[in-house]
Every structure is written in structure tokens, then in C-alpha cells.
Design an enzyme around this catalytic site. Sequence first.
Site, PDB file in Angstrom:
ATOM      1  N   SER A  80       0.744  -1.105   0.095  1.00 31.55           N
ATOM      2  CA  SER A  80      -0.048   0.040   0.069  1.00 31.55           C
ATOM      3  C   SER A  80       0.718   1.528  -0.088  1.00 31.55           C
ATOM      4  CB  SER A  80      -0.790   0.020   1.406  1.00 31.55           C
ATOM      5  OG  SER A  80      -0.276  -0.276   2.488  1.00 31.55           O
ATOM      6  N   ASN A  88      -3.633   6.348  -0.623  1.00 36.05           N
ATOM      7  CA  ASN A  88      -3.019   6.477   0.749  1.00 36.05           C
ATOM      8  C   ASN A  88      -2.236   8.001   0.775  1.00 36.05           C
ATOM      9  OD1 ASN A  88      -4.060   4.338   2.296  1.00 36.05           O
ATOM     10  ND2 ASN A  88      -2.407   3.261   1.034  1.00 36.05           N
ATOM     11  N   HIS A 135      -2.444  -3.016  -6.146  1.00 32.97           N
ATOM     12  CA  HIS A 135      -3.004  -2.706  -4.697  1.00 32.97           C
ATOM     13  C   HIS A 135      -4.331  -2.643  -4.710  1.00 32.97           C
ATOM     14  CE1 HIS A 135      -3.450   0.561  -1.405  1.00 32.97           C
ATOM     15  NE2 HIS A 135      -3.472  -0.606  -1.060  1.00 32.97           N
ATOM     16  N   GLU A 186      -5.205  -0.043  -7.482  1.00 30.59           N
ATOM     17  CA  GLU A 186      -4.296   0.714  -8.009  1.00 30.59           C
ATOM     18  C   GLU A 186      -3.171  -0.028  -8.758  1.00 30.59           C
ATOM     19  OE1 GLU A 186      -3.821   4.566  -5.141  1.00 30.59           O
ATOM     20  OE2 GLU A 186      -3.056   2.585  -4.375  1.00 30.59           O
TER      21      GLU A 186
END
Length: 396
Positions: free
Chosen positions: A127, A198, A148, A160
Site C-alpha cells: 500500500s 493513501n 494494490h 491501483e
Amino acid sequence: MTALATEATIGVLGAGAMGSGIAQVAAAAGHHVMVTDALAEALEQARGRLEAVMGREVERGRLARDAAGSLLERITWAPGAAGEYAVFRHCALIIEAVVEDLAIKREAFRRLEAEVSETCILATNTSSLSVTAIAAACRQPERVVGLHFFNPAPLLPLVEIIPGLTTSPETTATSRETAAAWGKTTVQASDTPGFIVNRIARPFYGEALRIHEEGVADKATIDWAMRELGGFRMGPFELMDLIGNDVNLAVSRSIFESLQYDPRYKPSVAQQRMVEAGWLGRKTGRGHYEYGEGAAPPAPKEDAAAGGAIVDRILAMLINGAADAVFWRVATRDDIELARTKGVNYPKGLLRWGDEIGLRTVLERLEALQAEYGEERYRPSPLLRRMVREGRRFFP
């Protein structure tokens, strides 16, 4: 390149919640899936969780019993000691979902490569760690890519796709098309700390923690404001407790350190103390809130003006982060918007939201915060300044 055919076997390394969720996604798409973990009990727990999930889906009429049985039959749970990856020998794609530790992931990829065919794609579900650094452990780094998924993988639609510096275009294309064939919404991010979701999400947690630390508002009130006035599905403290304060803090630290200690991403000392105390959230029965038997959630102070100021402050930081992601070419404008709405269920894409508020207004809020605190934490993005100066919007 095209998506991998359903005849291709998919490997999953790691049988935690994320690994087992990814296995379910691949099996639901028709693939045979091979899952292994260093801990045999983790495999048994994962198998039990999935059987329970399938049972509930059948009971609720969302899945036929035969379809549920077929999905379970397509997954092989293969016990193996750490590093014994021969079970993946015939896989076309392996997705690693082990602990978020660069040294552990690099060693796993080094051993994986020794067991699989030269055409097998090696994907990491990291991540926030560098895909390029993970790939450097391999003789063929061009076949390593970031995939991800978001937890729970069967329910959240976003994936992702992160090519590292050495990832081949063919590996990237096949991975993205395969995830799309599995019914996922895909976005492509550059190999930068935190990728899209993130990285941009840090202020949702960090600024909420800061507001509470200053004594501006209590946690319940901040959560209420972001839910009821901001339109978010969960408030930041509720979400941190769901994710786990240890996990949330680890991601914040990783991004902060990887971005050369940029003050805008500085982790919260208060959150660190909670982790040290073992107050990790729902999984330990206590985090920002208590979850034991008979625990009642605290009541917020429902003041619209004060709540609006909280939303404006956090939202200004989020929009600034999204603008900076465009500036630094973390991803395209459209992929950034898609990641916010599909990956973390924001009520709107942040760039469109900034247009609606008015980019000049967002800039003025940031400048006021920077003037008040004198901190680089509130530094406006160069792109935001430029767009205000030129009278431009992110969308027509």
C-alpha cells in the site's frame, strides 16, 4: 497484451484478510487459485472465513449454492514453511500480500522468482512501499508490478496499478487488463510513496488528529461533522479504528519518511501513544472509542458553524493534496478523481470539489492556516497557486 485467460492459475502469497479476499476475487472470475502462507493456521482460518462468507451469500439469495461450491473448489489452500514456493510453479500471476515490510517482501520475491516460470508476473499488494525497491530483488525486475487492492477486496472496486521504474509496459498492461476482467475499476499510479489513495488521504486522518490535539473539538464531534456536514461515510476516528491505528500509523510513517520528511505528512504523536498502549481500534476493543460490551458512543456537539469550520479545514488539506498529486504526476487528473470515489468512497472527487468551492477560496483557507501556525504543513501546492493566478479550474 490482453487479460490472463481464466485457464491461468493465480497464486496468492499470504492468507490474511487481504490475501484471502484477493483469492476470492480471482476465483470468482473463474481462475484456479493457489494460496499459501507460512502459518498453517492462517490458511485454515482463511478457508473458514471464506466458507462462512459463501454460506451467508447463499442464505441471502445472492449466490447459488452450486456457484458458491464451485468457487470454493477453485481455491487450493497449500500449507508451506516460509520461502517454500514450489506450489506456485505453474502460476501465470502471483500476488504477494504479506506484512508491509520491505526486507520481508524483497526476500519473498527473490525466492518466488527462483520457483516460477520466466513469464510469470510477480505482483505486490503493497500500500505504500516502493515497487521498484521490491523488484530490485529479482533477476527480471521487468515482470514485477504493484497491484494494490483495497480491503475488503471482494467488495471495494478499486485496484491501483503501479509500475516500478523497471516494470515492462507489457507487464503493466496485462496486469491492468486482468484486474479489469475481474470486474475491478483500475487506476494507474507512479511509483511514489502512498501511490494515489493513501498519499492523498493522509490529511483526512492527520488534520483530524491535529484538530483534536489542539482542543478545537472532541473526536465524536469531528466525526459527526465529516459525516453529516461533509458527506463522508465514516468520520476519520471511526475509520482509523476500523483500519487499525497501528496500520494507519505505519502507512503515515512510511509516506512521511519516503517523502523526505515533508511536514504535510508528519505522523501524529498522539496516535503513536495509542499504538504503544495497544489501543488499536475495533480489533482490540479500544481505540479512539471503546467497543466492549455495553460501550456507548460519545455524543457529538452538533454545532453547524463549528462543524462547518472543521470540514472546511480538513477538506482544504485534502484538495491541496490532490492538486499536488497532479502537479507531481502521481496520476492523471481523472484517475485521481476515480481513486477517491471508488477506492475510499468519498462523496465527490476532490478536484471537482475544489472547483465547486472555488480554488481561490481553498487557497485562502490554506494561506490563513499557514499564517496562523507558521508551519509548512499548510503550504499550498504550486499548481493550486498557479491555477488561481490564471483563473483556471480542474474541470470545464
